[in-house]
Design a protein around this motif. Structure first.
Motif, PDB file in Angstrom:
ATOM      1  N   GLY A 159      57.900  57.753  49.975  1.00 48.57           N
ATOM      2  CA  GLY A 159      57.124  58.332  51.063  1.00 48.57           C
ATOM      3  C   GLY A 159      56.651  59.726  50.708  1.00 48.57           C
ATOM      4  N   ARG A 160      55.830  60.296  51.575  1.00 48.15           N
ATOM      5  CA  ARG A 160      55.329  61.644  51.349  1.00 48.15           C
ATOM      6  C   ARG A 160      56.469  62.659  51.388  1.00 48.15           C
ATOM      7  NH1 ARG A 160      52.878  63.640  55.134  1.00 48.15           N
ATOM      8  NH2 ARG A 160      53.123  62.074  56.758  1.00 48.15           N
ATOM      9  N   ILE A 195      61.347  47.788  49.048  1.00 46.28           N
ATOM     10  CA  ILE A 195      60.912  49.176  49.216  1.00 46.28           C
ATOM     11  C   ILE A 195      60.969  49.543  50.693  1.00 46.28           C
ATOM     12  CG2 ILE A 195      58.999  50.800  48.938  1.00 46.28           C
ATOM     13  CD1 ILE A 195      57.986  48.847  46.699  1.00 46.28           C
ATOM     14  N   ILE A 196      61.653  50.661  50.980  1.00 46.05           N
ATOM     15  CA  ILE A 196      61.611  51.247  52.322  1.00 46.05           C
ATOM     16  C   ILE A 196      60.636  52.417  52.265  1.00 46.05           C
ATOM     17  CG2 ILE A 196      62.913  52.425  54.118  1.00 46.05           C
ATOM     18  CD1 ILE A 196      65.390  50.904  53.260  1.00 46.05           C
ATOM     19  N   TRP A 197      59.536  52.249  52.985  1.00 47.19           N
ATOM     20  CA  TRP A 197      58.472  53.260  52.994  1.00 47.19           C
ATOM     21  C   TRP A 197      58.659  54.134  54.228  1.00 47.19           C
ATOM     22  CZ3 TRP A 197      52.784  51.657  54.362  1.00 47.19           C
ATOM     23  CH2 TRP A 197      51.978  52.799  54.375  1.00 47.19           C
ATOM     24  N   LEU A 198      59.023  55.404  53.986  1.00 46.97           N
ATOM     25  CA  LEU A 198      59.280  56.311  55.100  1.00 46.97           C
ATOM     26  C   LEU A 198      58.047  57.125  55.451  1.00 46.97           C
ATOM     27  CD1 LEU A 198      62.375  55.704  54.468  1.00 46.97           C
ATOM     28  CD2 LEU A 198      62.759  57.971  55.424  1.00 46.97           C
ATOM     29  N   THR A 199      57.794  57.214  56.748  1.00 47.64           N
ATOM     30  CA  THR A 199      56.783  58.115  57.297  1.00 47.64           C
ATOM     31  C   THR A 199      57.471  58.933  58.394  1.00 47.64           C
ATOM     32  OG1 THR A 199      56.080  56.453  58.892  1.00 47.64           O
ATOM     33  CG2 THR A 199      54.892  56.531  56.790  1.00 47.64           C
ATOM     34  N   SER A 200      56.744  59.856  58.989  1.00 48.18           N
ATOM     35  CA  SER A 200      57.320  60.710  60.032  1.00 48.18           C
ATOM     36  C   SER A 200      56.491  60.620  61.296  1.00 48.18           C
ATOM     37  CB  SER A 200      57.401  62.161  59.562  1.00 48.18           C
ATOM     38  OG  SER A 200      57.807  63.009  60.630  1.00 48.18           O
ATOM     39  N   VAL A 201      57.145  60.365  62.440  1.00 47.20           N
ATOM     40  CA  VAL A 201      56.439  60.266  63.715  1.00 47.20           C
ATOM     41  C   VAL A 201      55.897  61.621  64.152  1.00 47.20           C
ATOM     42  CG1 VAL A 201      58.410  60.742  65.233  1.00 47.20           C
ATOM     43  CG2 VAL A 201      56.629  59.148  65.984  1.00 47.20           C
ATOM     44  N   ARG A 202      56.409  62.693  63.552  1.00 46.21           N
ATOM     45  CA  ARG A 202      55.945  64.031  63.941  1.00 46.21           C
ATOM     46  C   ARG A 202      54.572  64.363  63.367  1.00 46.21           C
ATOM     47  NH1 ARG A 202      61.639  67.372  63.017  1.00 46.21           N
ATOM     48  NH2 ARG A 202      62.884  66.155  64.499  1.00 46.21           N
ATOM     49  N   GLU A 203      54.051  63.513  62.490  1.00 47.67           N
ATOM     50  CA  GLU A 203      52.719  63.700  61.931  1.00 47.67           C
ATOM     51  C   GLU A 203      51.923  62.417  62.145  1.00 47.67           C
ATOM     52  OE1 GLU A 203      52.795  65.487  57.896  1.00 47.67           O
ATOM     53  OE2 GLU A 203      54.964  65.397  58.146  1.00 47.67           O
ATOM     54  N   ASP A 204      50.657  62.553  62.424  1.00 52.60           N
ATOM     55  CA  ASP A 204      49.798  61.376  62.566  1.00 52.60           C
ATOM     56  C   ASP A 204      49.634  60.700  61.208  1.00 52.60           C
ATOM     57  OD1 ASP A 204      49.459  61.847  65.263  1.00 52.60           O
ATOM     58  OD2 ASP A 204      47.708  63.149  64.944  1.00 52.60           O
ATOM     59  N   VAL A 205      49.115  59.480  61.244  1.00 60.48           N
ATOM     60  CA  VAL A 205      48.813  58.783  60.001  1.00 60.48           C
ATOM     61  C   VAL A 205      47.789  59.594  59.214  1.00 60.48           C
ATOM     62  CG1 VAL A 205      47.865  56.677  58.993  1.00 60.48           C
ATOM     63  CG2 VAL A 205      49.290  56.546  61.040  1.00 60.48           C
ATOM     64  N   THR A 206      48.107  59.854  57.947  1.00 61.50           N
ATOM     65  CA  THR A 206      47.269  60.712  57.109  1.00 61.50           C
ATOM     66  C   THR A 206      46.585  59.883  56.020  1.00 61.50           C
ATOM     67  OG1 THR A 206      49.014  61.185  55.526  1.00 61.50           O
ATOM     68  CG2 THR A 206      48.893  62.605  57.475  1.00 61.50           C
ATOM     69  N   PRO A 207      45.530  60.435  55.399  1.00 60.02           N
ATOM     70  CA  PRO A 207      44.922  59.742  54.252  1.00 60.02           C
ATOM     71  C   PRO A 207      45.933  59.479  53.131  1.00 60.02           C
ATOM     72  CG  PRO A 207      43.480  61.467  55.037  1.00 60.02           C
ATOM     73  CD  PRO A 207      44.754  61.619  55.796  1.00 60.02           C
ATOM     74  N   ASP A 225      49.090  58.755  53.564  1.00 62.95           N
ATOM     75  CA  ASP A 225      49.814  57.547  53.967  1.00 62.95           C
ATOM     76  C   ASP A 225      49.007  56.294  53.614  1.00 62.95           C
ATOM     77  OD1 ASP A 225      52.109  58.751  55.076  1.00 62.95           O
ATOM     78  OD2 ASP A 225      51.031  59.196  56.934  1.00 62.95           O
ATOM     79  N   GLN A 226      47.710  56.322  53.855  1.00 59.07           N
ATOM     80  CA  GLN A 226      46.862  55.185  53.537  1.00 59.07           C
ATOM     81  C   GLN A 226      46.893  54.884  52.043  1.00 59.07           C
ATOM     82  OE1 GLN A 226      45.415  53.354  55.767  1.00 59.07           O
ATOM     83  NE2 GLN A 226      45.064  54.599  57.605  1.00 59.07           N
ATOM     84  N   PHE A 266      51.585  53.502  63.721  1.00 58.15           N
ATOM     85  CA  PHE A 266      51.644  53.289  62.273  1.00 58.15           C
ATOM     86  C   PHE A 266      51.352  51.841  61.881  1.00 58.15           C
ATOM     87  CE2 PHE A 266      53.561  57.370  62.654  1.00 58.15           C
ATOM     88  CZ  PHE A 266      53.318  58.001  61.447  1.00 58.15           C
ATOM     89  N   TYR A 267      51.144  50.947  62.883  1.00 62.90           N
ATOM     90  CA  TYR A 267      50.667  49.604  62.560  1.00 62.90           C
ATOM     91  C   TYR A 267      49.277  49.663  61.943  1.00 62.90           C
ATOM     92  CZ  TYR A 267      54.442  46.845  64.644  1.00 62.90           C
ATOM     93  OH  TYR A 267      55.649  46.240  64.895  1.00 62.90           O
TER      94      TYR A 267
END
Length: 541
Positions: free
Chosen positions: A25-26, A102-114, A116-117, A149-150
């Motif tokens: 993840g980022r 693979i567990i892909w982690l993102t953060s709910v405190r940030e919107d979906v970013t380029p 992430d894409q 994040f869907y």
């Protein structure tokens, strides 16, 4: 052919494969926090700033009774080429290639970013099961926000809060189910059977215990080439290495096999002077380095040949010695030094003058970058480990003691000469020798150093600390034998410390032979009482 019992026993020792689960993840989305949660320990450094984790960090874990290998990775940002990020991205790609899931982690405190894409596009190309975990969902409201994040095109989103263990069970259940479905826990084909537990127990019962893997920590100041050395030994870019000081932040364990022997190489963060440590991350790193030294058997102290020896080099070496660990010295970047036939000897003399406690340690002059003489490093490590693990028989130690005290008499203390009666080794790792003396206060530091030097020379104990324990010999207390009834005068007092049970019974039989005037029945036989060491004989009455 094996019988049914034999085949079953062998099958039980065949190792099952441990599938690898990568956390990607980022930067700063909580990968290391989840890694520590799943590991059940604080193995990875966690700090509220991006880029703390840089190298791949592996660890064995048990999830729902299944054994797996987890790998924590540095921040994966496909769109950013600043600083260390390209190197960290390459390490993450290696973990993705190795992974079974693979567990892909993102953060709910940030919107979906380029970014992430872009990460999602890379993961879809991997053809591995991917589980999108939206971290930092500390409330139901935040769990609802995670549904956004869907849009990344994933089949399912798992809202979690790794720090508080919220939603983590649902995530790992899904991961394990997918691995079982893909038969990822199947036995390894053509694998060597695990060691028989009875065999291991027998080896552990031997004095000093049993070492399955020799643990080797690689320590030194920042930017001396520790990670490059390990990468060259492995023949792969396993660790992130650059010319930037402080590249390594955490202690990274890497399993390694050399000439049939198993090792764990521990890359550590460079240790600066305490006065120069400003960031809390660096404080954590130094603390981890100290703990890595403590759990290792051998420490490789890496020095930079292009820089003069510094007090901090001596502090690190002294730390290794005080922690009782074997040590060998590797002088790196030797290819960059202008030298003649005397340069190496001059460096060794300078090292012995500034760090006399390292004078006995094995030394190598190498270039980790070009690979020159790196092939000799593990041989030197094994030399130091064998000395660290050495066991010397009591008779050999006492022959050494006799020859050594004859060569140089012990010192005189307050008009009385020190006497050393007996020596024996009480433990290994490092070797510890116990010496019985008439006065423990009579042992001077100079004579202790002399004894240690003679021990090294006699038994080849180079590269390991040696501990000497001087114990004052206690006066022996005579214990008496009491004989009821007539007995020869010379038998009225016997030092039983000199007799074993058969000799004690012999005293009894001698008494019966002399007393021929009376036949004794078997019921009147002498009794040996182990509690008070007395022999009770029948009286003449």
């Amino acid at each position: 052919m094996l019988g049914a019992l034999g085949a079953s026993h062998l099958d039980s020792m065949m190792p099952n494969r441990k599938p690898l689960i990568a956390l990607v993840g980022r930067p700063n989305v909580g990968k290391s926090t989840l890694f520590n949660r799943l590991m059940g320990s604080r193995k990875a450094i966690v700090e509220d700033e991006p880029g703390v984790t840089r190298d791949r960090q592996y660890g064995d874990a048990e999830m729902l009774t299944r054994e797996v290998v987890l790998v924590d990775t540095g921040g994966f940002d496909p769109l950013d080429d600043e600083g260390m990020l390209p190197l960290m991205r390459e390490q993450a790609r290696i973990a993705i290639d190795q992974a079974d899931a693979i567990i892909w982690l993102t953060s709910v405190r940030e919107d979906v970013t380029p970014a992430d894409q872009e990460v999602g596009a890379v993961l879809r190309e991997s053809d591995k099961p991917v589980f999108c975990a939206v971290n930092k969902c500390d409330s139901r409201g935040l769990e609802t926000e995670a549904l956004s994040f869907y849009s990344l095109g994933v089949d399912h989103v798992y809202p979690i809060a790794a720090e508080h263990n919220r939603g983590v069970l649902d995530l790992i259940e899904a991961v394990i189910d997918a691995l079982v479905e893909r038969d990822a826990f199947a036995p390894i084909d053509n694998a060597e059977p695990s060691k028989d537990p009875e065999e291991i127990a027998e080896l552990k019962s031997q004095r000093g215990g049993y070492v399955e893997q020799v643990r080797v920590s690689v320590v030194g100041r920042p930017n001396v080439g520790k990670s490059t050395l390990i990468n060259t030994l492995l023949g792969a870019e396993r660790l992130l290495a650059s010319d930037v000081p402080g590249t390594t932040r955490d202690a990274i364990d890497v399993d390694f096999t050399w000439q049939g022997e198993s090792f764990t190489l521990i890359d550590t963060a460079g240790m600066r002077r305490p006065s120069r440590i400003r960031q809390s991350v660096e404080q954590y790193s130094v603390s981890r380095t100290v703990r890595s030294i403590e759990r290792s058997h051998v420490a490789i102290l890496v020095l930079d040949a292009t820089r003069t020896l510094a007090d901090q080099d001596a502090r690190i070496a002294n730390l290794v010695e005080r922690r009782g660990r074997a040590c060998c010295v590797v002088v790196n970047k030797w290819d960059l030094v202008e030298k003649d036939g005397k340069t190496m000897r001059a460096y060794e003399l300078d090292l012995a003058e500034q760090m006399p406690f390292l004078a006995q340690a094995p030394k190598l002059f190498i270039s980790a970058k070009t690979g020159r003489r790196v092939d000799k490093v593990m041989g030197v490590v094994m030399q130091a480990f064998r000395a660290f693990d050495a066991r010397i028989g009591t008779s050999r130690v006492n022959r050494w003691l006799e020859n050594t005290t004859a060569f140089r008499q012990p010192p005189v203390y307050k008009g009385k000469r020190l006497k050393i009666y007996f020596a024996s080794q009480t433990s290994t790792r490092p070797p510890r020798i116990r010496l019985q003396v008439n006065s423990d206060k009579a042992v001077s530091e100079h004579y202790q150093r002399f004894l240690v030097g003679r021990l090294r020379q006699e038994f080849g104990l180079y590269g390991t600390p040696i501990r000497l324990d001087f114990v004052k010999k206690q006066a022996r207390r005579s214990r008496s034998v009491t004989i009821d009834g007539p007995a020869p005068p010379h038998m009225m007092m016997v030092d039983l410390d000199e007799l074993d049970e058969q000799e004690l019974l012999g005293l009894d039989q001698a008494h019966h032979a002399e007393d021929s005037s009376e036949n004794l029945s078997s019921d009147d036989m002498s009794l040996v009482n182990d509690d008070d060491w007395s022999i009770s004989l029948p009286s003449d009455e």
